[in-house]
Design a protein around this motif. Structure first.
Motif, PDB file in Angstrom:
ATOM      1  N   VAL A   8       0.843  -1.194   0.000  1.00 30.91           N
ATOM      2  CA  VAL A   8       0.000   0.000   0.000  1.00 30.91           C
ATOM      3  C   VAL A   8       0.876   1.240   0.000  1.00 30.91           C
ATOM      4  CG1 VAL A   8      -1.838   1.248   1.201  1.00 30.91           C
ATOM      5  CG2 VAL A   8      -1.746  -1.251   1.324  1.00 30.91           C
ATOM      6  N   GLY A   9       0.656   2.128  -0.970  1.00 29.10           N
ATOM      7  CA  GLY A   9       1.342   3.410  -1.025  1.00 29.10           C
ATOM      8  C   GLY A   9       0.460   4.493  -0.435  1.00 29.10           C
ATOM      9  N   LEU A  10       0.993   5.243   0.520  1.00 33.14           N
ATOM     10  CA  LEU A  10       0.212   6.253   1.229  1.00 33.14           C
ATOM     11  C   LEU A  10       0.744   7.650   0.949  1.00 33.14           C
ATOM     12  CD1 LEU A  10       0.052   4.466   4.701  1.00 33.14           C
ATOM     13  CD2 LEU A  10      -1.730   4.489   2.948  1.00 33.14           C
ATOM     14  N   ALA A  11      -0.152   8.599   0.854  1.00 31.22           N
ATOM     15  CA  ALA A  11       0.208  10.011   0.718  1.00 31.22           C
ATOM     16  C   ALA A  11      -0.645  10.808   1.689  1.00 31.22           C
ATOM     17  CB  ALA A  11      -0.031  10.500  -0.710  1.00 31.22           C
ATOM     18  N   THR A  12      -0.106  11.924   2.194  1.00 31.90           N
ATOM     19  CA  THR A  12      -0.886  12.734   3.122  1.00 31.90           C
ATOM     20  C   THR A  12      -2.002  13.463   2.408  1.00 31.90           C
ATOM     21  OG1 THR A  12       0.761  14.480   2.847  1.00 31.90           O
ATOM     22  CG2 THR A  12       0.979  13.052   4.770  1.00 31.90           C
ATOM     23  N   SER A  13      -1.849  13.666   1.099  1.00 31.20           N
ATOM     24  CA  SER A  13      -2.956  14.156   0.265  1.00 31.20           C
ATOM     25  C   SER A  13      -2.894  13.385  -1.028  1.00 31.20           C
ATOM     26  CB  SER A  13      -2.835  15.657  -0.008  1.00 31.20           C
ATOM     27  OG  SER A  13      -1.650  15.942  -0.700  1.00 31.20           O
ATOM     28  N   ASN A  14      -4.049  13.030  -1.587  1.00 26.30           N
ATOM     29  CA  ASN A  14      -4.069  12.155  -2.747  1.00 26.30           C
ATOM     30  C   ASN A  14      -3.538  12.872  -3.979  1.00 26.30           C
ATOM     31  OD1 ASN A  14      -4.799  10.401  -4.896  1.00 26.30           O
ATOM     32  ND2 ASN A  14      -6.381   9.506  -3.599  1.00 26.30           N
ATOM     33  N   MET A  15      -2.434  12.363  -4.524  1.00 29.84           N
ATOM     34  CA  MET A  15      -1.799  13.018  -5.667  1.00 29.84           C
ATOM     35  C   MET A  15      -2.489  12.680  -6.968  1.00 29.84           C
ATOM     36  SD  MET A  15       1.672  10.727  -5.856  1.00 29.84           S
ATOM     37  CE  MET A  15       1.920  10.813  -4.094  1.00 29.84           C
ATOM     38  N   TYR A  16      -3.455  11.780  -6.942  1.00 31.89           N
ATOM     39  CA  TYR A  16      -4.118  11.371  -8.173  1.00 31.89           C
ATOM     40  C   TYR A  16      -5.543  11.879  -8.271  1.00 31.89           C
ATOM     41  CZ  TYR A  16      -0.122   8.301  -8.473  1.00 31.89           C
ATOM     42  OH  TYR A  16       1.144   7.815  -8.531  1.00 31.89           O
ATOM     43  N   HIS A  17      -6.286  11.739  -7.174  1.00 31.78           N
ATOM     44  CA  HIS A  17      -7.700  12.066  -7.266  1.00 31.78           C
ATOM     45  C   HIS A  17      -8.240  12.293  -5.869  1.00 31.78           C
ATOM     46  CE1 HIS A  17     -11.821  12.030  -8.758  1.00 31.78           C
ATOM     47  NE2 HIS A  17     -12.141  11.179  -7.791  1.00 31.78           N
ATOM     48  N   LYS A  18      -8.788  13.445  -5.607  1.00 30.47           N
ATOM     49  CA  LYS A  18      -9.347  13.744  -4.294  1.00 30.47           C
ATOM     50  C   LYS A  18     -10.782  13.256  -4.242  1.00 30.47           C
ATOM     51  CE  LYS A  18      -6.330  17.696  -3.470  1.00 30.47           C
ATOM     52  NZ  LYS A  18      -6.251  19.132  -3.165  1.00 30.47           N
ATOM     53  N   THR A  19     -10.942  12.034  -3.788  1.00 26.07           N
ATOM     54  CA  THR A  19     -12.263  11.443  -3.747  1.00 26.07           C
ATOM     55  C   THR A  19     -13.131  12.191  -2.764  1.00 26.07           C
ATOM     56  OG1 THR A  19     -11.444   9.899  -2.094  1.00 26.07           O
ATOM     57  CG2 THR A  19     -11.503   9.138  -4.376  1.00 26.07           C
ATOM     58  N   GLY A  20     -14.411  12.289  -3.110  1.00 24.40           N
ATOM     59  CA  GLY A  20     -15.339  12.948  -2.225  1.00 24.40           C
ATOM     60  C   GLY A  20     -15.285  14.458  -2.304  1.00 24.40           C
ATOM     61  N   THR A  21     -14.614  15.019  -3.310  1.00 23.44           N
ATOM     62  CA  THR A  21     -14.512  16.465  -3.436  1.00 23.44           C
ATOM     63  C   THR A  21     -15.789  17.028  -4.022  1.00 23.44           C
ATOM     64  OG1 THR A  21     -13.576  16.280  -5.654  1.00 23.44           O
ATOM     65  CG2 THR A  21     -12.017  16.327  -3.810  1.00 23.44           C
ATOM     66  N   ASN A  22     -15.881  18.345  -4.012  1.00 19.68           N
ATOM     67  CA  ASN A  22     -17.070  18.996  -4.536  1.00 19.68           C
ATOM     68  C   ASN A  22     -17.295  18.656  -6.005  1.00 19.68           C
ATOM     69  OD1 ASN A  22     -17.638  20.184  -2.096  1.00 19.68           O
ATOM     70  ND2 ASN A  22     -16.465  22.031  -2.545  1.00 19.68           N
ATOM     71  N   SER A  23     -16.193  18.544  -6.774  1.00 18.29           N
ATOM     72  CA  SER A  23     -16.335  18.262  -8.202  1.00 18.29           C
ATOM     73  C   SER A  23     -16.939  16.880  -8.428  1.00 18.29           C
ATOM     74  CB  SER A  23     -14.970  18.356  -8.903  1.00 18.29           C
ATOM     75  OG  SER A  23     -14.062  17.435  -8.354  1.00 18.29           O
ATOM     76  N   THR A  24     -16.505  15.899  -7.626  1.00 19.87           N
ATOM     77  CA  THR A  24     -17.060  14.554  -7.751  1.00 19.87           C
ATOM     78  C   THR A  24     -18.522  14.548  -7.344  1.00 19.87           C
ATOM     79  OG1 THR A  24     -14.904  13.583  -7.241  1.00 19.87           O
ATOM     80  CG2 THR A  24     -16.822  12.149  -7.028  1.00 19.87           C
TER      81      THR A  24
END
Length: 259
Positions: A8-24
C-alpha cells in the motif's frame, strides 16, 4: 502454500484524485438529475429474491470500489470480511474510457451509459476478486439496491445504503452472474488490459506492507485506520507468493527500508 502480501502506497494528500470532493459530488448530482427518468427504481422483493437465487453455486465474483468511495476502502473491506468472503486478488487502477466501456458492455446504448463512463473514469478504482460459497449471490445481497432512496428501506445495512450517493454513483460494482464475474476479472486483472493503467508507485509515497491472512478479518480495520489517520491510499496491489518468494521479497523490502 501461498502467502498474500498487500503493498500500500500512502500520501498525506491524494496526488491522483481527491475522492469525495465537490467536483465529484457535483458530477454525481448531475448524473442523478439527468438520468432520473431512465433508471428503474428497484426490483420488487420477490423479483430480487428470484434474481439472487439464480446466482447461487458460484465460488468467486468480481467487485470494484468506485472513485468516490475509494477513501472509504477500509470500511468496505471490513464489510466484506464480516460477510465471510475472502479477497483473492486486489489492485488499484485508473480505468481508461475504453477499459470502462469493456467492463460495462451491458449498459451500451442506454441513456445513462456515458454518465457511467464519466463516473468510473473520474479517479482510481480498486478491483477485487472475492471468493466463497455462492459468492455472486452473497455479494449482490450485501451490496443491496442500486437506488439509494430505497436501499435504507429494502436493505438498511447494505454497502450501497451506507456509501452510495445516488442511483448511478452507487459506491461499488458487483458482477451480476458467474459468467460476468469471469469476464470482468479477466479484463481487470489481465496483464494486457487494466494492469497497464495500474497506478505507479511514486517516490513521494510512504509504503506499508500488510500480510493478508484471510481468516483474521483485520485487513479492513487496518486500511480504515490508515485512512482515518488522514492518509490517502494512492497505490495498492496484492501479491501472491510462495513462502520462499515471500521470504525473499521481505528480505529485499527490509533492506530497502534500512537504506
Amino acid at each position: 502454500m501461498l502467502v498474500k502480501l498487500l503493498l500500500v502506497g500512502l500520501a498525506t494528500s491524494n496526488m491522483y484524485h481527491k475522492t469525495g470532493t465537490n467536483s465529484t459530488n457535483y458530477m454525481c448530482d448531475m448524473v442523478s438529475q439527468q438520468t432520473e427518468q431512465y433508471i428503474p427504481y428497484h426490483l420488487d422483493t420477490s423479483s430480487y429474491l428470484n434474481y439472487i437465487m439464480r446466482q447461487f453455486n458460484s465460488f468467486s465474483t468480481f467487485t470494484m470500489v468506485k472513485p468516490d468511495t475509494v477513501h472509504r476502502l477500509g470500511d468496505v473491506v471490513e464489510m466484506i470480511e464480516a460477510g465471510g468472503l475472502k479477497i483473492n486478488r486486489m489492485k488499484m487502477a485508473w480505468l481508461s474510457r475504453k477499459q470502462a466501456a469493456q467492463l460495462y458492455t451491458g449498459s451500451t446504448g442506454k441513456p445513462h451509459y456515458q454518465y457511467v463512463l464519466d463516473y468510473v473514469t473520474s479517479g482510481p478504482v480498486v478491483g477485487m476478486e472475492l471468493r466463497g460459497q455462492d459468492a455472486v449471490a452473497r455479494w449482490r445481497k450485501m451490496l443491496g439496491s442500486v437506488k439509494d432512496e430505497t436501499a435504507s428501506e429494502d436493505s438498511p445495512k447494505t454497502i450501497r445504503e451506507k456509501f452510495g450517493t445516488n442511483r448511478l454513483c452507487n459506491a461499488v460494482h458487483g458482477s451480476s452472474t458467474g459468467d460476468s464475474a469471469t469476464r470482468e476479472m479477466n479484463l481487470f486483472f489481465s496483464s494486457s488490459n487494466v494492469s497497464d493503467n495500474t497506478i505507479q508507485a511514486s517516490s513521494g509515497m510512504n509504503f506499508v506492507l500488510i500480510p493478508y491472512n484471510d481468516t483474521s478479518g483485520k485487513l479492513g480495520r487496518t486500511l480504515a485506520s490508515l485512512q482515518t489517520a488522514g492518509f490517502s491510499i494512492s497505490f495498492l496491489e496484492m501479491f501472491n507468493f510462495t513462502e520462499a518468494q515471500a521470504d525473499e521479497f521481505l528480505n529485499k523490502y527490509n533492506n530497502l527500508v534500512q537504506q
